[in-house]
Design a protein around this motif. Structure first.
Motif, mmCIF file in Angstrom:
data_model
loop_
_atom_site.group_PDB
_atom_site.id
_atom_site.type_symbol
_atom_site.label_atom_id
_atom_site.label_comp_id
_atom_site.label_asym_id
_atom_site.label_seq_id
_atom_site.Cartn_x
_atom_site.Cartn_y
_atom_site.Cartn_z
ATOM 1 N N ILE A 7 0.843 -1.182 0.000
ATOM 2 C CA ILE A 7 0.000 0.000 0.000
ATOM 3 C C ILE A 7 0.884 1.239 0.000
ATOM 4 C CG2 ILE A 7 -1.791 1.268 1.228
ATOM 5 C CD1 ILE A 7 -2.670 -1.380 -0.032
ATOM 6 N N ALA A 8 0.684 2.081 -1.019
ATOM 7 C CA ALA A 8 1.567 3.225 -1.218
ATOM 8 C C ALA A 8 1.175 4.433 -0.376
ATOM 9 C CB ALA A 8 1.596 3.615 -2.690
ATOM 10 N N VAL A 9 -0.062 4.496 0.099
ATOM 11 C CA VAL A 9 -0.480 5.591 0.964
ATOM 12 C C VAL A 9 -0.925 5.002 2.294
ATOM 13 C CG1 VAL A 9 -1.219 6.988 -0.981
ATOM 14 C CG2 VAL A 9 -2.882 5.559 0.166
ATOM 15 N N ASN A 10 -1.056 5.832 3.269
ATOM 16 C CA ASN A 10 -1.467 5.402 4.599
ATOM 17 C C ASN A 10 -2.880 4.833 4.542
ATOM 18 O OD1 ASN A 10 -2.075 5.062 7.246
ATOM 19 N ND2 ASN A 10 -1.502 7.132 7.906
ATOM 20 N N SER A 11 -3.038 3.547 4.787
ATOM 21 C CA SER A 11 -4.356 2.923 4.675
ATOM 22 C C SER A 11 -5.339 3.473 5.693
ATOM 23 C CB SER A 11 -4.236 1.402 4.846
ATOM 24 O OG SER A 11 -3.739 1.086 6.124
ATOM 25 N N GLU A 12 -4.832 4.102 6.779
ATOM 26 C CA GLU A 12 -5.731 4.697 7.756
ATOM 27 C C GLU A 12 -6.478 5.890 7.165
ATOM 28 O OE1 GLU A 12 -3.532 5.657 11.201
ATOM 29 O OE2 GLU A 12 -3.078 3.587 11.726
ATOM 30 N N SER A 30 -5.512 -1.771 -5.680
ATOM 31 C CA SER A 30 -5.481 -1.038 -6.939
ATOM 32 C C SER A 30 -5.646 0.455 -6.702
ATOM 33 C CB SER A 30 -6.585 -1.542 -7.873
ATOM 34 O OG SER A 30 -6.646 -0.774 -9.046
ATOM 35 N N VAL A 31 -6.606 0.818 -5.849
ATOM 36 C CA VAL A 31 -6.845 2.230 -5.566
ATOM 37 C C VAL A 31 -5.618 2.863 -4.933
ATOM 38 C CG1 VAL A 31 -8.139 3.813 -4.095
ATOM 39 C CG2 VAL A 31 -9.341 2.042 -5.351
ATOM 40 N N CYS A 32 -5.089 2.238 -3.913
ATOM 41 C CA CYS A 32 -4.038 2.868 -3.121
ATOM 42 C C CYS A 32 -2.694 2.918 -3.836
ATOM 43 C CB CYS A 32 -3.889 2.134 -1.786
ATOM 44 S SG CYS A 32 -5.345 2.267 -0.734
ATOM 45 N N VAL A 33 -2.385 1.915 -4.639
ATOM 46 C CA VAL A 33 -1.064 1.857 -5.252
ATOM 47 C C VAL A 33 -0.995 2.634 -6.547
ATOM 48 C CG1 VAL A 33 0.672 0.336 -6.242
ATOM 49 C CG2 VAL A 33 -0.535 -0.348 -4.181
ATOM 50 N N TRP A 34 -1.969 2.424 -7.424
ATOM 51 C CA TRP A 34 -1.829 2.897 -8.786
ATOM 52 C C TRP A 34 -2.659 4.128 -9.126
ATOM 53 C CZ3 TRP A 34 2.222 0.882 -10.783
ATOM 54 C CH2 TRP A 34 2.577 -0.438 -10.511
ATOM 55 N N THR A 35 -3.746 4.347 -8.477
ATOM 56 C CA THR A 35 -4.729 5.271 -9.040
ATOM 57 C C THR A 35 -5.193 6.372 -8.109
ATOM 58 O OG1 THR A 35 -6.524 3.802 -8.373
ATOM 59 C CG2 THR A 35 -5.598 3.465 -10.555
ATOM 60 N N ARG A 36 -4.499 6.596 -7.020
ATOM 61 C CA ARG A 36 -4.877 7.668 -6.109
ATOM 62 C C ARG A 36 -3.637 8.387 -5.587
ATOM 63 N NH1 ARG A 36 -8.946 7.093 -7.937
ATOM 64 N NH2 ARG A 36 -11.018 6.837 -7.056
ATOM 65 N N TYR A 37 -3.742 9.705 -5.490
ATOM 66 C CA TYR A 37 -2.770 10.462 -4.719
ATOM 67 C C TYR A 37 -3.201 10.392 -3.260
ATOM 68 C CZ TYR A 37 -1.013 12.258 -9.156
ATOM 69 O OH TYR A 37 -0.475 12.358 -10.411
ATOM 70 N N SER A 38 -2.359 10.860 -2.361
ATOM 71 C CA SER A 38 -2.635 10.706 -0.939
ATOM 72 C C SER A 38 -3.887 11.441 -0.493
ATOM 73 C CB SER A 38 -1.436 11.180 -0.109
ATOM 74 O OG SER A 38 -1.144 12.542 -0.395
ATOM 75 N N ASP A 39 -4.305 12.479 -1.260
ATOM 76 C CA ASP A 39 -5.513 13.212 -0.883
ATOM 77 C C ASP A 39 -6.776 12.616 -1.496
ATOM 78 O OD1 ASP A 39 -5.141 13.884 -3.506
ATOM 79 O OD2 ASP A 39 -5.267 16.061 -3.209
ATOM 80 N N LEU A 44 -3.754 9.226 -13.061
ATOM 81 C CA LEU A 44 -3.884 8.490 -14.320
ATOM 82 C C LEU A 44 -2.780 7.454 -14.473
ATOM 83 C CD1 LEU A 44 -4.794 11.248 -16.940
ATOM 84 C CD2 LEU A 44 -6.330 9.688 -15.749
ATOM 85 N N ARG A 45 -3.112 6.336 -15.124
ATOM 86 C CA ARG A 45 -2.109 5.327 -15.437
ATOM 87 C C ARG A 45 -1.590 5.598 -16.856
ATOM 88 N NH1 ARG A 45 -4.614 -0.199 -12.839
ATOM 89 N NH2 ARG A 45 -2.545 -0.964 -13.316
ATOM 90 N N ASN A 46 -1.239 6.847 -17.110
ATOM 91 C CA ASN A 46 -0.721 7.259 -18.414
ATOM 92 C C ASN A 46 0.120 8.512 -18.220
ATOM 93 O OD1 ASN A 46 -0.166 8.027 -21.011
ATOM 94 N ND2 ASN A 46 -2.292 8.273 -21.648
#
Length: 362
Positions: A7-12, A30-39, A44-46
């Motif tokens: 998980i790339a962002v804090n799951s909390e 998928s949401v936390c690693v690839w497709t969301r900034y921390s806010d 985008l995956r491009n």
């Protein structure tokens, strides 16, 4: 728990990661690693998009430099999609009344994408109502641009919902159906793409928690059933769905009935033409999504839709009612609405060029 470092962002900080975590693990990852900034804004995956001078969403007649997309759409929380422009215009007026949204004095609800002549789009506070046409290619084009719109507008955790019609399988006309799994014609929970001549299968997953939340909003007072089940998505209305009334038919009624009975035995309760592409692209983008349709007939009893017009109109309002309950409930928990500002054109010259560019692509 997920493997260390996945998980790339804090799951909390992720509301969804704290509910039904194990069941929805792939979606959360998928949401936390690839497709969301921390806010919570869409990533985008491009990487090519960030290098462009302007990203023209020409099927929507919008552009990242011609319009202030953050000002126009930054407060969007719900993107509701349906087949026809008129249906989505009606839904926009309906949801306006349901959430108590007021347009600025002297204004009226406008089709934001009128200059594209392809899709219609109406914004009602945090609700975006968009027509997607018929079939997977039309939905695919629209979703690419809507997902990019969410990125440019910096929308936080938007929810996409398809509102449609379908043919029931062992389900009577007027039944509201929430899709649990979207299956292709080979009964795969995936959508098949051809990219640079190569076949690519992407999972066609919808958010199960969202489906349960929608089902829970069905009322005992509703004069119809609301169910959850599997949806078959085809690339054709006639032969692909086993209809006997197309211009061509090279199978028998017995063949058709055996096929439909097989679908029913595997939990399929309806057939339509958009769910797998809708599920595959929203899942690939890490966007929470659901499909809610109303059956216009029971395919076990026939092929042609022949309910009276006034009955059909009332049936088509049923999914809209369920979605409005969800939107109202969510907004009640999250606070005030924000009116659309009219100062959304950053560059009149680029704005005109985007209109001309969109009109040129016929």
């Amino acid at each position: 728990m997920p493997p260390t470092g996945l998980i790339a962002v804090n799951s909390e900080d992720c509301e969804r990661c704290n509910e039904d975590y194990e069941e929805e693990y792939e979606f959360h990852a998928s949401v936390c690693v690839w497709t969301r900034y921390s806010d919570g804004t869409v990533k985008l995956r491009n990487s090519n998009i960030e290098l462009m001078d302007q990203d023209i969403l020409y099927h929507l007649a919008l552009g990242s430099e011609s319009h202030d997309l953050h000002e126009m759409f930054g407060d969007v929380k719900f993107v509701c999609m349906g087949g026809t422009p008129k249906r989505m215009e009606n839904f926009a007026h309906f949801i306006m009344g349901e959430i108590g949204y007021k347009l600025p004095a002297g204004t009226k609800l406008e089709d934001i994408s009128a200059y594209s002549y392809r899709y219609s789009m109406y914004k009602v506070g945090p609700v975006l109502c968009v027509s997607h046409g018929m079939g997977t290619p039309s939905v695919s084009i629209l979703l690419h641009e809507l997902i990019k719109l969410m990125y440019h507008a910096k929308c936080q955790d938007p929810i996409f919902i398809r509102i449609g019609t379908c043919g029931g399988v062992g389900v009577e006309g007027g039944t509201v159906i929430i899709t649990e799994e979207a299956l292709d014609s080979h009964m795969r929970n995936a959508h098949e793409f051809t990219i640079l001549g190569k076949t690519v299968l992407r999972p066609a997953k919808l958010d199960k928690k969202l489906a349960r939340e929608l089902k829970a909003l069905a009322s005992e007072d509703d004069p119809y059933d609301t169910i959850i089940g599997k949806t078959l998505c085809t690339n054709d209305f006639y032969e692909g769905q086993g209809r006997l009334d197309g211009a061509f038919c090279e199978f028998t009624e017995t063949d058709k009935m055996e096929y439909l009975e097989m679908l029913s035995s595997k939990g399929v309760v309806n057939i339509e033409m958009e769910s797998t592409i809708f599920a595959a692209l929203t899942y690939h983008a890490g966007i929470k999504a659901a499909v809610v349709c109303v059956a216009l007939l029971n395919r076990l009893n026939g092929d042609q839709v022949n309910a009276p017009k006034e009955v059909m109109h009332e049936w088509q309002n049923r999914p809209q009612t369920l979605i409005s309950r969800y939107i109202c409930k969510t907004l009640a928990q999250k606070g005030q609405l924000k009116s659309l500002s009219r100062g959304s054109i950053k560059s009149p010259r680029r704005f005109k060029l985007v209109q001309q560019e969109s009109q040129a692509h016929e």
